[in-house]
Design a protein around this motif. Sequence first.
Motif, short mmCIF file in Angstrom:
data_model
loop_
_atom_site.label_atom_id
_atom_site.label_comp_id
_atom_site.label_asym_id
_atom_site.label_seq_id
_atom_site.Cartn_x
_atom_site.Cartn_y
_atom_site.Cartn_z
N ALA A 186 0.83 -1.21 0.00
CA ALA A 186 0.00 0.00 0.00
C ALA A 186 0.87 1.26 0.00
N GLY A 187 1.97 1.23 0.75
CA GLY A 187 2.88 2.37 0.75
C GLY A 187 3.52 2.58 -0.60
N MET A 188 3.91 1.49 -1.26
CA MET A 188 4.50 1.59 -2.60
C MET A 188 3.51 2.20 -3.58
N LEU A 189 2.27 1.73 -3.54
CA LEU A 189 1.25 2.26 -4.45
C LEU A 189 0.85 3.69 -4.07
N GLY A 190 1.02 4.04 -2.78
CA GLY A 190 0.72 5.41 -2.36
C GLY A 190 1.60 6.44 -3.04
N ALA A 191 2.81 6.02 -3.45
CA ALA A 191 3.72 6.93 -4.14
C ALA A 191 3.23 7.30 -5.52
N VAL A 192 2.37 6.45 -6.11
CA VAL A 192 1.87 6.70 -7.47
C VAL A 192 0.34 6.72 -7.48
N ASN A 193 -0.26 7.27 -6.41
CA ASN A 193 -1.71 7.32 -6.34
C ASN A 193 -2.28 8.28 -7.39
N PRO A 194 -3.54 8.11 -7.79
CA PRO A 194 -4.10 8.94 -8.87
C PRO A 194 -4.10 10.44 -8.58
N CYS A 195 -4.27 10.83 -7.31
CA CYS A 195 -4.35 12.25 -6.99
C CYS A 195 -2.99 12.94 -7.02
N GLY A 196 -1.96 12.24 -6.60
CA GLY A 196 -0.68 12.92 -6.41
C GLY A 196 0.48 12.39 -7.21
N PHE A 197 0.24 11.44 -8.15
CA PHE A 197 1.37 10.80 -8.80
C PHE A 197 2.22 11.78 -9.61
N ALA A 198 1.63 12.87 -10.10
CA ALA A 198 2.39 13.85 -10.87
C ALA A 198 3.39 14.59 -10.00
N LEU A 199 3.22 14.53 -8.68
CA LEU A 199 4.18 15.18 -7.79
C LEU A 199 5.49 14.41 -7.68
#
Length: 278
Positions: free
Chosen positions: A11-24
Amino acid sequence: MTAALLLALTAGMLGAVNPCGFALLPAYLSLLVAGTSDTRGAVGRALTAAAGLTVGYVLVFGAFGLALAPLAGWLRPRLPWLTVALGVLLVLAGCWLLAGRRLPAPGWSARAPRLTRSWPSMALFGAAYALASLGCAIAPFLAIVVTSLQAGSTGQGLALFGAYALGMGLVVAVAALGVALVRDGLVARLRVAGALVPRLSGLVLLLAGGYVAWYGWYELRLAAGRRDALHDPVIRVAAQVQRALADAVDRVGPAVLLAALATLLLIALLAKRARRPT
């Protein structure tokens, strides 16, 4: 317990590329690339920046899950405005770099102590990353980590919190170290790269900030019930990219990411030894 830790790590790994913030994530990498170049300190700079971003990210999630959850109803409608403001700030920073200027942030000052050269600015950026990501990534965090803490399983909850942070930090550290090594390698080999790389970083920052601001505007239009937001072409294309990134991170898994991090550290060590005068 092992399965729960693996779930929190993923979940932490996927949190890095979540839909809301992945462009960051590319925006963060652009800030790292645009920072002061120090070939001998590429590894320390990248890992310190990754740690700062990760700490800022997970602390915001932890504070929201444990203390601010009662305010979620008040806070959630206002998060898109924060996303828009963050995107605009990133666009301005990108324009500043494209103009050939350095970012006037104390965290990137060449005179700052080595351990603080990127830590404060990256911790703040990680907090902003988390605030932009709350709408998409907070639910798995609450379900996996906070539920255990609230149920009285303090030890298990802290272990899951650490696994979530490790997963987030693993993705960020691999990306940061890879980019830092490529950046310093280019600067060492190509004299023109010293001036070109920051401008390219500014371009990436400009595009990423533009998307972040657009996503916040998209969320505001959705909240207002505007149907045109459902067919936004920019969001549709970005969603395809985000899904591809998330699927890739999920397929790779923590073991391969750890191996990649170890390989990059070995490459950096060998490169440092090769540069030593004989």
